[in-house]
Design an enzyme around this catalytic site. Structure first.
Site, PDB file in Angstrom:
ATOM      1  CG  ASP A  50      -2.209  -0.713   1.143  1.00 11.85           C
ATOM      2  OD1 ASP A  50      -2.420  -1.566   1.862  1.00 11.85           O
ATOM      3  OD2 ASP A  50      -2.814  -0.873   0.012  1.00 11.85           O
ATOM      4  CG  ASP A 191      -7.620  -2.628   0.443  1.00 13.17           C
ATOM      5  OD1 ASP A 191      -6.547  -2.145  -0.380  1.00 13.17           O
ATOM      6  OD2 ASP A 191      -7.405  -3.058   1.661  1.00 13.17           O
TER       7      ASP A 191
HETATM    8  C1  DX5 Z   1      -6.729   1.365   3.088  1.00 13.14           C
HETATM    9  C2  DX5 Z   1      -5.568   0.134   2.995  1.00 13.14           C
HETATM   10  C3  DX5 Z   1      -6.214  -0.666   3.767  1.00 13.14           C
HETATM   11  C4  DX5 Z   1      -5.137  -1.932   4.033  1.00 13.14           C
HETATM   12  C5  DX5 Z   1      -6.047  -3.088   4.857  1.00 13.14           C
HETATM   13  O1  DX5 Z   1      -6.123   2.495   2.250  1.00 13.14           O
HETATM   14  O2  DX5 Z   1      -5.457  -0.001   1.469  1.00 13.14           O
HETATM   15  O3  DX5 Z   1      -7.307  -1.150   3.344  1.00 13.14           O
HETATM   16  O4  DX5 Z   1      -4.611  -2.438   2.609  1.00 13.14           O
HETATM   17  O5  DX5 Z   1      -6.279  -2.440   6.050  1.00 13.14           O
HETATM   18  P1  DX5 Z   1      -7.059  -3.628   6.905  1.00 13.14           P
HETATM   19  O6  DX5 Z   1      -5.989  -3.386   7.980  1.00 13.14           O
HETATM   20  O7  DX5 Z   1      -8.471  -2.768   7.294  1.00 13.14           O
HETATM   21  O8  DX5 Z   1      -6.849  -4.917   6.283  1.00 13.14           O
END
Ligand code: DX5
Length: 238
Positions: A50, A191
């Site tokens: 990310d 996601d």
């Molecule tokens: C948001 C990010 C999150 C990350 C996963 O910008 O892209 O979604 O990938 O986050 P969690 O901790 O919610 O799985």
């Protein structure tokens, strides 16, 4: 691995079937390599990286140095989610750094067809992401040109947020649009806020790539236990 036209290495095939893709956003960067290896030992073959710029999203995260460090120590499929303004300037650097797939946000790409074409020219798979408030219909013209649609189930920028259940209707709409174009190979990714319960709901809605950060790297068990709990929730055989 063969060099592609942009000097990048030959890309890895996309893992097929329903995939749990740990997001390294939630990992411990002091032990990133170890934690990725632990998830791989549990079966993970796809990871999401990310990238945040503090402009498109109100947060800064990781960038090229982390991907460059990670690439040589894993043969997993590395999916780079660019949550950045003006992504066109970073497509080649991330391709060269070892991305297998690069996802850009529809909201910041007025010339999205050009970006998608460039990602593929660089030898990577192409993904397009839409925020919770962006209609699936915004993708109707680009759908035949991408490998993956990312339906955000949180507002991008932070891990550990709550899953937005309304986004599941959008997952279904993307699948319906793909069926109209006979795009059977299109991957639909969710996601944000993915845990065993929301993972199962997402697969029922038509998603087949489930990005999970907190529930893998900061869940109740070990990384391996957390990963396996997600796979059991979507009944993915080992
Ligand atoms: C948001 C990010 C999150 C990350 C996963 O910008 O892209 O979604 O990938 O986050 P969690 O901790 O919610 O799985």
């Amino acid at each position: 691995m063969s060099e592609n036209s942009a000097g990048g290495t030959h890309r890895r095939p996309m893992p097929q079937g329903v995939v749990i893709a740990p997001s390294i956003l939630a990992a411990d960067y002091v032990r990133l390599g170890e934690q990725v290896a632990e998830a791989e030992e549990a079966g993970a073959r796809w990871f999401q990286v990310d990238v945040m710029d503090g402009h498109f999203v109100p947060n800064l995260s990781i960038g090229l140095p982390v991907l460059e460090s990670l690439r040589p120590v894993t043969d997993a499929f590395l999916d780079v989610h660019l949550m950045i303004d003006n992504p066109e300037g970073f497509l080649e650097p991330f391709a060269r750094a070892g991305a297998d797939l690069i996802t850009v946000h529809q909201e910041v790409c007025p010339h999205l067809h050009r970006e998608v074409h460039e990602i593929r020219r660089l030898g990577c798979r192409a993904g397009v992401a839409i925020d919770p408030s962006t209609p699936a219909e915004m993708l109707s013209e680009i759908l035949p040109f991408v490998d993956l649609v990312l339906v955000m189930t949180v507002n991008p920028g932070f891990g550990g947020q709550s899953f937005i259940h309304a986004a599941l209707r959008k997952v279904k709409r993307v699948r319906e649009m793909a069926a109209r174009y006979s795009l059977r190979g299109l991957r639909v990714q969710v996601d944000g806020g993915v845990d065993p319960e929301t993972a199962a709901l997402s697969v029922d809605a038509g998603a087949d790539v489930l990005v999970a950060g907190s529930s893998v790297f900061r869940g109740p068990g070990t990384i391996a236990e957390n990963y396996r709990a997600l796979r059991r929730a979507v009944a993915v055989e080992v």
